[in-house]
Design a protein around this motif. Structure first.
Motif, short mmCIF file in Angstrom:
data_model
loop_
_atom_site.label_atom_id
_atom_site.label_comp_id
_atom_site.label_asym_id
_atom_site.label_seq_id
_atom_site.Cartn_x
_atom_site.Cartn_y
_atom_site.Cartn_z
N SER A 1 0.82 -1.21 0.00
CA SER A 1 0.00 0.00 0.00
C SER A 1 0.85 1.25 0.00
N ALA A 2 1.96 1.24 0.73
CA ALA A 2 2.85 2.40 0.76
C ALA A 2 3.47 2.64 -0.62
N VAL A 3 3.85 1.58 -1.30
CA VAL A 3 4.43 1.72 -2.65
C VAL A 3 3.39 2.30 -3.61
N ILE A 4 2.16 1.82 -3.52
CA ILE A 4 1.10 2.35 -4.38
C ILE A 4 0.90 3.84 -4.08
N LYS A 5 0.81 4.19 -2.78
CA LYS A 5 0.51 5.58 -2.41
C LYS A 5 1.66 6.54 -2.72
N TYR A 6 2.88 6.13 -2.42
CA TYR A 6 4.00 7.08 -2.50
C TYR A 6 4.88 6.93 -3.74
N ALA A 7 4.77 5.84 -4.50
CA ALA A 7 5.63 5.67 -5.68
C ALA A 7 4.82 5.51 -6.97
N ILE A 8 3.97 4.50 -7.01
CA ILE A 8 3.30 4.17 -8.27
C ILE A 8 2.23 5.21 -8.63
N TRP A 9 1.35 5.53 -7.70
CA TRP A 9 0.26 6.49 -7.99
C TRP A 9 0.83 7.85 -8.39
N PRO A 10 1.77 8.43 -7.62
CA PRO A 10 2.31 9.73 -8.04
C PRO A 10 3.01 9.70 -9.40
N ARG A 11 3.69 8.60 -9.70
CA ARG A 11 4.38 8.52 -10.98
C ARG A 11 3.38 8.47 -12.14
N ILE A 12 2.35 7.65 -11.99
CA ILE A 12 1.33 7.57 -13.04
C ILE A 12 0.61 8.91 -13.17
N LEU A 13 0.30 9.54 -12.05
CA LEU A 13 -0.38 10.83 -12.07
C LEU A 13 0.49 11.88 -12.78
N LYS A 14 1.79 11.85 -12.52
CA LYS A 14 2.71 12.80 -13.15
C LYS A 14 2.84 12.53 -14.65
N ASP A 15 2.96 11.25 -15.03
CA ASP A 15 3.18 10.89 -16.43
C ASP A 15 1.93 11.00 -17.29
N ARG A 16 0.76 10.61 -16.73
CA ARG A 16 -0.45 10.52 -17.55
C ARG A 16 -1.65 11.29 -16.99
#
Length: 167
Positions: free
Chosen positions: A16-31
């Motif tokens: 959950s931490a990886v989704i919240k702090y790494a994956i979600w922000p990266r996808i939000l930034k990229d797309r």
């Protein structure tokens, strides 16, 4: 006997931490918000967040699970086995025969970035196990004298540190 529930609980917190702090922000930034549509789908939210909420309710309300620091090495060992399994599967997930990494930070072509990221994730996983030790030691489970409101509030506040439901 080894309490594997706490190793799995630590892994759930890490996911959950990886989704919240790494994956979600990266996808939000990229797309942008369009890219996070899949992350906001009910089943994905439940997969990544409900597990943590249930883990925290179990630890905070039911308690009684022994947390031994002598067993904390099993949390990183579980993480290492997951990484090795994921790397072994990279060529089996794609029908085109190329490598398909389950997460961008596990891509071995990134060089030292992958190594550093995986080391950080191992230490975070270990940190979550230690967090459960402190929760159990200082707050206790259902048998402690604290009110159910204190336990419920603690469980929900801790869950909110790693759960994400929207952009």
């Amino acid at each position: 006997t080894l309490n594997f529930n706490l190793v799995a609980a630590s892994a759930a917190m890490l996911v959950s931490a990886v989704i919240k702090y790494a994956i979600w922000p990266r996808i939000l930034k990229d797309r942008g918000s369009v890219g996070t549509v899949r992350l906001r789908h009910w089943s994905v939210l439940m997969r990544h967040n409900a597990n943590v909420i249930f883990v925290m309710l179990e630890v905070g309300l039911l308690g009684g699970l022994p947390v031994r620091l002598s067993e904390m090495a099993f949390a990183p060992l579980y993480g290492i086995s997951y990484v090795l399994f994921s790397w072994w599967m990279t060529t089996k997930w794609s029908s085109e025969g190329g490598a398909q990494f389950i997460y961008f930070f596990m891509d071995t072509t990134l060089g030292s970035t992958t190594s550093i990221t995986l080391l950080v994730l191992l230490f975070v996983l270990l940190g979550f196990y230690i967090l459960f030790f402190f929760i159990q030691t200082f707050i206790g489970g259902a048998e402690s004298s604290s009110s159910i409101f204190v336990h419920l509030t603690g469980a929900l506040l801790t869950s909110s540190l790693v759960c994400r439901f929207r952009d």
